[in-house]
Motif scaffolding. Structure first.
Motif, PDB file in Angstrom:
ATOM      1  N   LEU A  60      20.015   5.919  -8.481  1.00  0.00           N
ATOM      2  CA  LEU A  60      21.121   5.663  -7.559  1.00  0.00           C
ATOM      3  C   LEU A  60      22.373   5.403  -8.374  1.00  0.00           C
ATOM      4  N   ALA A  61      23.493   5.961  -7.912  1.00  0.00           N
ATOM      5  CA  ALA A  61      24.755   5.780  -8.623  1.00  0.00           C
ATOM      6  C   ALA A  61      25.871   5.537  -7.621  1.00  0.00           C
ATOM      7  N   GLY A  62      26.861   4.772  -8.044  1.00  0.00           N
ATOM      8  CA  GLY A  62      27.990   4.499  -7.154  1.00  0.00           C
ATOM      9  C   GLY A  62      28.432   3.062  -7.249  1.00  0.00           C
ATOM     10  N   GLY A  63      28.366   2.367  -6.126  1.00  0.00           N
ATOM     11  CA  GLY A  63      28.808   0.989  -6.060  1.00  0.00           C
ATOM     12  C   GLY A  63      28.652   0.474  -4.646  1.00  0.00           C
ATOM     13  N   ARG A  68      24.925   6.930  -3.959  1.00  0.00           N
ATOM     14  CA  ARG A  68      24.509   8.312  -3.806  1.00  0.00           C
ATOM     15  C   ARG A  68      23.291   8.582  -4.687  1.00  0.00           C
ATOM     16  N   LEU A  69      22.660   9.752  -4.451  1.00  0.00           N
ATOM     17  CA  LEU A  69      21.439  10.133  -5.164  1.00  0.00           C
ATOM     18  C   LEU A  69      21.742  11.364  -6.016  1.00  0.00           C
ATOM     19  N   PRO A  70      22.076  11.186  -7.298  1.00  0.00           N
ATOM     20  CA  PRO A  70      22.469  12.306  -8.164  1.00  0.00           C
ATOM     21  C   PRO A  70      21.422  13.409  -8.265  1.00  0.00           C
ATOM     22  N   ASN A  71      20.147  13.044  -8.202  1.00  0.00           N
ATOM     23  CA  ASN A  71      19.082  14.033  -8.348  1.00  0.00           C
ATOM     24  C   ASN A  71      18.620  14.617  -7.018  1.00  0.00           C
ATOM     25  N   LEU A  72      19.294  14.270  -5.942  1.00  0.00           N
ATOM     26  CA  LEU A  72      18.974  14.797  -4.617  1.00  0.00           C
ATOM     27  C   LEU A  72      20.266  15.342  -4.002  1.00  0.00           C
ATOM     28  N   ASP A  73      20.861  16.318  -4.700  1.00  0.00           N
ATOM     29  CA  ASP A  73      22.098  16.966  -4.244  1.00  0.00           C
ATOM     30  C   ASP A  73      23.231  15.978  -4.023  1.00  0.00           C
ATOM     31  N   ASN A  74      23.146  14.830  -4.691  1.00  0.00           N
ATOM     32  CA  ASN A  74      24.184  13.799  -4.579  1.00  0.00           C
ATOM     33  C   ASN A  74      24.376  13.324  -3.133  1.00  0.00           C
ATOM     34  N   LEU A  75      23.300  13.380  -2.360  1.00  0.00           N
ATOM     35  CA  LEU A  75      23.352  12.924  -0.968  1.00  0.00           C
ATOM     36  C   LEU A  75      23.524  11.409  -0.925  1.00  0.00           C
ATOM     37  N   PRO A  76      24.028  10.875   0.180  1.00  0.00           N
ATOM     38  CA  PRO A  76      24.235   9.421   0.263  1.00  0.00           C
ATOM     39  C   PRO A  76      22.933   8.657   0.415  1.00  0.00           C
ATOM     40  N   SER A 164      10.165   4.572  -5.722  1.00  0.00           N
ATOM     41  CA  SER A 164      10.467   5.369  -6.916  1.00  0.00           C
ATOM     42  C   SER A 164      10.633   6.849  -6.584  1.00  0.00           C
ATOM     43  N   ALA A 165      10.920   7.164  -5.326  1.00  0.00           N
ATOM     44  CA  ALA A 165      11.223   8.530  -4.910  1.00  0.00           C
ATOM     45  C   ALA A 165      12.625   8.549  -4.308  1.00  0.00           C
ATOM     46  N   ASP A 166      13.443   9.499  -4.723  1.00  0.00           N
ATOM     47  CA  ASP A 166      14.824   9.571  -4.234  1.00  0.00           C
ATOM     48  C   ASP A 166      14.892   9.626  -2.712  1.00  0.00           C
ATOM     49  N   ALA A 167      13.986  10.403  -2.102  1.00  0.00           N
ATOM     50  CA  ALA A 167      14.032  10.597  -0.651  1.00  0.00           C
ATOM     51  C   ALA A 167      13.855   9.293   0.109  1.00  0.00           C
ATOM     52  N   ASP A 168      13.175   8.317  -0.482  1.00  0.00           N
ATOM     53  CA  ASP A 168      12.954   7.044   0.207  1.00  0.00           C
ATOM     54  C   ASP A 168      14.216   6.189   0.262  1.00  0.00           C
ATOM     55  N   TRP A 169      15.216   6.523  -0.548  1.00  0.00           N
ATOM     56  CA  TRP A 169      16.490   5.796  -0.527  1.00  0.00           C
ATOM     57  C   TRP A 169      17.524   6.494   0.350  1.00  0.00           C
ATOM     58  N   LEU A 170      17.210   7.696   0.818  1.00  0.00           N
ATOM     59  CA  LEU A 170      18.168   8.521   1.539  1.00  0.00           C
ATOM     60  C   LEU A 170      18.668   7.833   2.807  1.00  0.00           C
ATOM     61  N   ASP A 171      19.960   8.004   3.075  1.00  0.00           N
ATOM     62  CA  ASP A 171      20.552   7.500   4.317  1.00  0.00           C
ATOM     63  C   ASP A 171      20.056   8.379   5.457  1.00  0.00           C
ATOM     64  N   LYS A 172      19.141   7.848   6.271  1.00  0.00           N
ATOM     65  CA  LYS A 172      18.512   8.649   7.325  1.00  0.00           C
ATOM     66  C   LYS A 172      19.483   9.010   8.448  1.00  0.00           C
ATOM     67  N   GLY A 173      20.614   8.353   8.498  1.00  0.00           N
ATOM     68  CA  GLY A 173      21.583   8.644   9.551  1.00  0.00           C
ATOM     69  C   GLY A 173      22.765   9.461   9.075  1.00  0.00           C
ATOM     70  N   LEU A 174      22.604  10.212   7.975  1.00  0.00           N
ATOM     71  CA  LEU A 174      23.750  10.901   7.393  1.00  0.00           C
ATOM     72  C   LEU A 174      24.279  12.037   8.270  1.00  0.00           C
ATOM     73  N   VAL A 175      23.481  12.541   9.230  1.00  0.00           N
ATOM     74  CA  VAL A 175      23.983  13.599  10.119  1.00  0.00           C
ATOM     75  C   VAL A 175      24.201  13.081  11.537  1.00  0.00           C
ATOM     76  N   SER A 176      24.094  11.803  11.743  1.00  0.00           N
ATOM     77  CA  SER A 176      24.321  11.244  13.078  1.00  0.00           C
ATOM     78  C   SER A 176      25.822  11.055  13.325  1.00  0.00           C
ATOM     79  N   HIS A 177      26.201  11.080  14.589  1.00  0.00           N
ATOM     80  CA  HIS A 177      27.615  10.893  14.971  1.00  0.00           C
ATOM     81  C   HIS A 177      27.676   9.948  16.183  1.00  0.00           C
ATOM     82  N   PRO A 178      27.407   8.681  15.956  1.00  0.00           N
ATOM     83  CA  PRO A 178      27.346   7.730  17.080  1.00  0.00           C
ATOM     84  C   PRO A 178      28.661   7.555  17.815  1.00  0.00           C
ATOM     85  N   GLU A 179      29.789   7.912  17.196  1.00  0.00           N
ATOM     86  CA  GLU A 179      31.092   7.726  17.839  1.00  0.00           C
ATOM     87  C   GLU A 179      31.576   8.989  18.559  1.00  0.00           C
TER      88      GLU A 179
END
Length: 231
Positions: A60-63, A68-76, A164-179
């Motif tokens: 994980l990289a950022g702050g 973000r996940l550098p090894n998973l297409d830099n997804l959030p 220890s898997a990148d996918a387990d840290w993935l933001d599961k709501g990255l394609v949601s649009h609640p607003e």
């Protein structure tokens, strides 16, 4: 004479009690676990986290608020999850070790070649924490050993909090649009108003009254605005 002896005896007993109390307090202070923060420095300065386990490595990289996940297409990554975990790490003090023997490292699964998780935390290029997580001695506790040190501690953490898997840290709501206020497809034109979602018919048509099956319309809208990524 008797009264005087009684008073002197009472004073002597009181002095003995006070002396014993002071001795106990000093002994307690002397044997209190030394404060030893797990992370050197403020967790808000952390910019990189590496987690290694049996099923791979996660990075994980950022702050704060922007991981973000550098090894998973830099997804959030889930910023709320990461920030909460770092806050928890910042509050961990190791205290006294439960053991220091090399054999215990293998038994508690915190050995160099036998561990459940290895976690490395960085402030830019500076390594501020490097520790191994192993077995659990009790509810919501885990055995921990700092890399390169013999002491094993029991701290209020869990190996499962550090996948220890990148996918387990993935933001599961990255394609949601609640607003979202409108949803348009080739067959649907939905609009959110003061009374909830309503169907306007084909895209581009004039607004109409609420759909006959408002519950179905609401279900469709909720499914689209609240999409969850599973992998």
């Amino acid at each position: 004479m008797t009264n005087r002896m009684t008073v002197l005896t009472g004073v002597l007993v009181l002095q003995l009690v006070l002396a014993a109390g002071l001795y106990w307090r000093n002994q307690t202070a002397a044997t209190a676990p030394p404060a030893s923060p797990l992370v050197a420095g403020p967790t808000a300065a952390i910019t990189r986290i590496l987690v290694e386990g049996n099923d791979g490595k996660a990075e994980l990289a950022g702050g704060p608020g922007a991981w973000r996940l550098p090894n998973l297409d830099n997804l959030p990554a889930s910023a709320a999850t990461v920030d909460a975990l770092l806050s928890k790490l910042g509050a961990v003090d190791t205290g006294w070790p439960v053991t220091t023997t090399a054999s215990s490292h293998v038994r508690f699964e915190v050995a160099e070649d036998n561990f459940q998780r290895r976690v490395r935390v960085y402030d830019d290029e500076k390594l501020v924490a490097d520790f191994l997580l192993g077995t659990s001695p009790g509810f919501r506790k885990v055995h921990l050993r700092r890399e390169g040190e013999p002491e094993v501690y029991a701290v209020e953490l869990s190996s499962f909090e550090f996948p220890s898997a990148d996918a387990d840290w993935l933001d599961k709501g990255l394609v949601s649009h609640p607003e979202a206020t409108t949803i348009q497809t080739p067959d649907l034109d939905l609009e959110r108003g003061e009374e909830g979602w309503v169907l306007r018919g084909q895209a581009g048509s004039e607004s109409t009254t609420a759909a006959e099956d408002k519950e179905q319309v609401t279900g469709i809208a909720d499914a689209i605005t609240g999409l969850q990524v599973t992998g």
